[in-house]
Design an enzyme around this catalytic site. Structure first.
Site, PDB file in Angstrom:
ATOM      1  N   GLU A  92       0.833  -1.205   0.000  1.00  0.00           N
ATOM      2  CA  GLU A  92       0.000   0.000   0.000  1.00  0.00           C
ATOM      3  C   GLU A  92       0.860   1.244   0.000  1.00  0.00           C
ATOM      4  O   GLU A  92       1.926   1.280   0.610  1.00  0.00           O
ATOM      5  CB  GLU A  92      -0.906  -0.008   1.244  1.00  0.00           C
ATOM      6  CG  GLU A  92      -1.951  -1.111   1.167  1.00  0.00           C
ATOM      7  CD  GLU A  92      -2.913  -1.134   2.347  1.00  0.00           C
ATOM      8  OE1 GLU A  92      -2.579  -0.590   3.412  1.00  0.00           O
ATOM      9  OE2 GLU A  92      -4.002  -1.710   2.193  1.00  0.00           O
ATOM     10  N   CYS A 105       3.130   8.604   0.894  1.00  0.00           N
ATOM     11  CA  CYS A 105       3.650   7.741   1.952  1.00  0.00           C
ATOM     12  C   CYS A 105       4.004   6.401   1.297  1.00  0.00           C
ATOM     13  O   CYS A 105       3.151   5.741   0.709  1.00  0.00           O
ATOM     14  CB  CYS A 105       2.585   7.580   3.035  1.00  0.00           C
ATOM     15  SG  CYS A 105       3.122   6.551   4.395  1.00  0.00           S
ATOM     16  N   CYS A 112       5.995  -6.461   7.824  1.00  0.00           N
ATOM     17  CA  CYS A 112       7.057  -5.907   8.656  1.00  0.00           C
ATOM     18  C   CYS A 112       7.335  -6.873   9.802  1.00  0.00           C
ATOM     19  O   CYS A 112       6.413  -7.466  10.354  1.00  0.00           O
ATOM     20  CB  CYS A 112       6.650  -4.549   9.218  1.00  0.00           C
ATOM     21  SG  CYS A 112       7.969  -3.767  10.165  1.00  0.00           S
ATOM     22  N   CYS A 116       5.560  -3.700  16.119  1.00  0.00           N
ATOM     23  CA  CYS A 116       5.238  -2.621  17.064  1.00  0.00           C
ATOM     24  C   CYS A 116       3.802  -2.816  17.556  1.00  0.00           C
ATOM     25  O   CYS A 116       2.903  -3.145  16.775  1.00  0.00           O
ATOM     26  CB  CYS A 116       5.401  -1.260  16.407  1.00  0.00           C
ATOM     27  SG  CYS A 116       7.101  -0.976  15.864  1.00  0.00           S
ATOM     28  N   CYS A 119       0.652  -1.144  15.686  1.00  0.00           N
ATOM     29  CA  CYS A 119       0.680  -0.992  14.227  1.00  0.00           C
ATOM     30  C   CYS A 119       0.116  -2.218  13.532  1.00  0.00           C
ATOM     31  O   CYS A 119       0.579  -3.341  13.753  1.00  0.00           O
ATOM     32  CB  CYS A 119       2.126  -0.760  13.787  1.00  0.00           C
ATOM     33  SG  CYS A 119       2.320  -0.778  12.008  1.00  0.00           S
ATOM     34  N   CYS A 337      -1.594   6.626   9.962  1.00  0.00           N
ATOM     35  CA  CYS A 337      -0.427   6.061  10.623  1.00  0.00           C
ATOM     36  C   CYS A 337      -0.727   4.749  11.332  1.00  0.00           C
ATOM     37  O   CYS A 337      -1.642   4.685  12.144  1.00  0.00           O
ATOM     38  CB  CYS A 337       0.004   7.070  11.669  1.00  0.00           C
ATOM     39  SG  CYS A 337       1.711   7.362  11.609  1.00  0.00           S
TER      40      CYS A 337
HETATM   41  S1  SF4 Z   1       5.393   0.952  12.996  1.00  0.00           S
HETATM   42 FE1  SF4 Z   1       4.599  -0.828  11.893  1.00  0.00          FE
HETATM   43  S2  SF4 Z   1       5.583  -0.749   9.862  1.00  0.00           S
HETATM   44 FE2  SF4 Z   1       6.739   0.637  11.242  1.00  0.00          FE
HETATM   45  S3  SF4 Z   1       8.393  -0.659  12.076  1.00  0.00           S
HETATM   46 FE3  SF4 Z   1       6.684  -0.807  13.547  1.00  0.00          FE
HETATM   47  S4  SF4 Z   1       5.518  -2.648  12.886  1.00  0.00           S
HETATM   48 FE4  SF4 Z   1       6.859  -2.035  11.186  1.00  0.00          FE
END
Ligand code: SF4
Length: 353
Positions: A92, A105, A112, A116, A119, A337
């Protein structure tokens, strides 16, 4: 023989490639300029290049193109693209219009690995790194889209805050940035490109030494206990190490590092945390973006009340730190975000792949 995707090559690499084919070096500049114009998909469209040369190129090289598999428009004008890669993975990117300016963006990986705790991309896990052509291809796809809307196909800013951790795809990222900054192509200045990292400490200084881009840090906490809870990377590279790496980042004059801080109710939004942040950032040329948490069904966190965010901001401002509360764009289409997670591509969307 595997054909070379010309969008994976910087201009010097493309020059080497065309010379290896027995062509004159100046051809590389001509070809490079064509590759990054809106709507260019084939060598046949490169009309100032001799037909025999175009045929020769078509035998050994390709021009990749990311197909828009899905497009969603937010009420605020933000557009989220789901872009299909060669192996049918979807990434995306998000186009954010601001008055006369356009920010894109950009994603750097499929999924990933960083996990986090706020996220949605992290919940996908890591699938693979993007190739340079797949990073640059997002910019081409967005400028093609603008051209098709009858708008100037020019993006003003690129922010690497999409899917993935850019510094864990370091070599491809640097190649892509060199391509994007090449004058014969998209011609971005480093001032208009921001790389955001969750804190891959060993690569922070190396990034600034390789390309003069802006740095953003996903900080989100002023002490290790809270940051450990939100971001597993903090256990490997705790705050002291992260901020030491920021101090070593070769920051061009008059630029500042952007500290991103998602405000989460009753977790990191207290006046005490704001004061800890001031101590942590002492002497660092930086500014802070406060981002109210985008609530969702996956994580239990909540957005703090407005007054609490304003108090947090005021404490930082009173200490002389430029601090903005940023409202997320595109949250109604999950484009804000921490919300990119390739949702909503159902079986119908995948038909014919
Ligand atoms: S915020 Fe999301 S995309 Fe960014 S490093 Fe952390 S898990 Fe990965």
């Amino acid at each position: 023989m595997t054909k070379v995707d010309l969008k994976d090559l910087t201009l010097p690499e493309l020059t080497e490639f065309v010379v290896s084919l027995g062509l004159k070096p100046f051809r590389a500049g001509q070809i490079f300029a064509w590759l990054y114009r809106p709507g260019i998909r084939t060598f046949g469209q490169m009309t100032d290049i001799a037909k025999e040369v175009r045929q020769q190129l078509a035998g050994v090289a390709t021009i990749s193109h990311l197909e828009v598999a899905k497009e969603e428009r937010s009420a605020d004008g933000t557009v989220k693209f789901g872009l299909r890669l060669d192996d049918n993975e979807i990434i995306e990117s998000v186009l954010i219009p601001e008055e006369e300016r356009h920010t894109l963006c950009v994603s750097s990986q499929v999924g990933c690995a960083m996990g986090c705790g706020f996220c949605l991309t992290g919940t996908m896990g890591f699938k693979r790194n993007l190739r340079p052509s797949e990073i640059v291809g997002q910019v081409n796809a967005a400028s093609d889209w603008l051209a098709n809307q009858g708008k100037p196909p020019r993006l003003n800013n690129l922010v690497f805050m999409g899917m993935g951790e850019p510094l864990l795809n370091f070599d491809h990222l640097i190649t892509a940035l060199k391509i994007l900054m090449e004058q014969r192509g998209h011609d971005f200045s480093g001032r208009r490109i921001t790389i955001s990292t969750c804190g891959i400490v060993p690569k922070i200084k190396a990034l600034g030494e390789a390309v003069p881009v802006n740095l953003a840090i996903s900080l989100h906490a002023a002490d290790d206990a809270i940051r450990d809870q939100l971001m597993p990377i903090n256990k490997t590279y705790p705050l002291d190490q992260l901020l030491a790496a920021c101090r070593e980042f070769p920051l061009p004059p008059r630029r500042r590092i952007m500290m991103e801080y998602i405000l989460i109710k009753d977790l990191n939004d207290s006046p005490e945390q704001a004061r800890k942040l001031i101590k942590r950032l002492h002497g660092l040329r930086c500014k802070i973006n406060l981002l109210p948490y985008n609530e969702n069904e996956v994580f239990p966190y909540q957005r703090p009340p407005e007054e609490r965010m304003e108090v947090f901001q005021r404490i930082l401002r009173d200490a002389g730190i430029t601090t903005l509360i940023r409202t997320s764009r595109g949250s109604d289409i999950s484009a804000a975000c921490g919300q990119l997670a390739v949702q909503g591509l159902d079986d119908e969307d995948m038909e014919g792949t």
